[in-house]
Enzyme design. Structure first.
Site, PDB file in Angstrom:
ATOM      1  N   LYS A  93      38.006  -3.622  18.694  1.00 48.46           N
ATOM      2  CA  LYS A  93      37.154  -4.512  19.638  1.00 48.46           C
ATOM      3  C   LYS A  93      36.055  -3.369  19.932  1.00 48.46           C
ATOM      4  O   LYS A  93      34.954  -3.974  19.961  1.00 48.46           O
ATOM      5  CB  LYS A  93      38.055  -5.043  20.858  1.00 48.46           C
TER       6      LYS A  93
ATOM      7  N   ARG B 254      42.637  -8.683  30.840  1.00 51.51           N
ATOM      8  CA  ARG B 254      44.072  -8.485  29.953  1.00 51.51           C
ATOM      9  C   ARG B 254      45.224  -9.184  30.831  1.00 51.51           C
ATOM     10  O   ARG B 254      46.034  -9.284  30.320  1.00 51.51           O
ATOM     11  CB  ARG B 254      44.082  -7.058  30.264  1.00 51.51           C
TER      12      ARG B 254
ATOM     13  N   ARG C 119      46.338   8.302  12.542  1.00 46.16           N
ATOM     14  CA  ARG C 119      45.119   8.805  13.125  1.00 46.16           C
ATOM     15  C   ARG C 119      45.530   9.662  14.015  1.00 46.16           C
ATOM     16  O   ARG C 119      44.943  10.913  14.007  1.00 46.16           O
ATOM     17  CB  ARG C 119      44.515   7.701  14.044  1.00 46.16           C
TER      18      ARG C 119
ATOM     19  N   ARG D  22      44.255  11.162  22.002  1.00 48.82           N
ATOM     20  CA  ARG D  22      44.325  10.535  23.228  1.00 48.82           C
ATOM     21  C   ARG D  22      45.506  10.242  23.725  1.00 48.82           C
ATOM     22  O   ARG D  22      46.458   9.743  22.903  1.00 48.82           O
ATOM     23  CB  ARG D  22      43.625   8.973  23.229  1.00 48.82           C
TER      24      ARG D  22
ATOM     25  N   ARG E  41      51.701  -0.075  24.697  1.00 47.60           N
ATOM     26  CA  ARG E  41      50.486  -0.801  25.082  1.00 47.60           C
ATOM     27  C   ARG E  41      50.509  -2.444  24.431  1.00 47.60           C
ATOM     28  O   ARG E  41      50.086  -3.069  24.801  1.00 47.60           O
ATOM     29  CB  ARG E  41      49.123  -0.125  24.204  1.00 47.60           C
TER      30      ARG E  41
END
Ligand code: AMP
Length: 204
Positions: free
Chosen positions: A17, A92, A131, A143, A154
């Site tokens: 996104k 959300r 990643r 992160r 998540r």
């Protein structure tokens, strides 16, 4: 003058996104409104809001509707008002979707489309794990919510709270789905086709 388009990008974390929103900013001069980026900026500034949301974000949970709705309300009075907004990571929850609708209505606007980036969750999990590993190998910081463990949480938050928005926007005739597993440029072209269709419908 053409009326600015306001669109929502929907899809699980890692679906692309943010990448597509940034391309739309370059291509069309629209404004990306990412509540995740706003919250990260609040944290980086050390503000009271930033401190309030830090632990919730690191755990991969959702901050309260009230906080993100206030952030979007404020942002809509900025350049997004003239150039069209790309809502990225917002709404959300159903409460956020309803709040967005009334905020836009109050400003004489309405969503042109909710675009779903359809992805394969297993592939996403592999992408995130890769990643994180690459970043660690390069000595970079990962992160805190991009570790495979938090990412899974998540993803669960997405299915529990956000996926119902697909039905919400479908019922309003606003949902459009594109293949989010395709190469970035192909996804961008599919999104462009949706926007062109929306403009055609609105007679822009
Ligand atoms: P993102 O960068 O969009 O994945 O957002 C990172 C984190 O910020 C999320 O895991 C949530 O903790 C929080 N967050 C961002 N947007 C929202 C939202 N619309 N509602 C609730 N929490 C959010």
């Amino acid at each position: 003058m053409t009326r600015p388009l306001d669109i929502v990008l929907l899809g699980p974390p890692g679906a692309g996104k943010g990448t597509q929103a940034r391309l739309l900013v370059e291509r069309r001069g629209m404004v990306q409104l990412s509540t995740g980026d706003m919250l990260r900026a609040a944290r980086a500034s050390g503000s009271a809001l930033g401190q309030r949301v830090a632990a919730v974000m690191d755990a991969g949970q959702l901050v309260t509707d009230e906080i993100v709705i206030a952030l979007i309300d404020e942002a809509l009075d900025g350049p997004a008002g003239q150039r069209g907004a790309i809502f990225d990571g917002f709404p959300r929850t159903l409460a956020q979707a309803e709040a967005l609708e009334s905020l836009l209505l109050r400003k004489g606007r309405a969503l042109a489309a909710a675009i779903e980036l359809k992805v394969d969750d297993e592939a996403l999990l592999r992408r995130i794990a890769g990643r994180a590993e690459q970043a660690r190998a390069a000595g970079e910081t990962v992160r805190p919510d991009d570790t495979p463990e938090v990412f899974e949480r998540r993803l669960r938050e997405y299915y529990k709270n956000t996926a119902p928005l697909l039905g919400y926007y479908y019922a309003k005739g606003l949902l459009r789905s594109v293949d989010g597993m395709a190469p970035v440029a192909q996804v961008a072209a599919a999104i462009e086709a949706v926007l062109a269709e929306s403009e055609g419908r609105a007679g822009l």
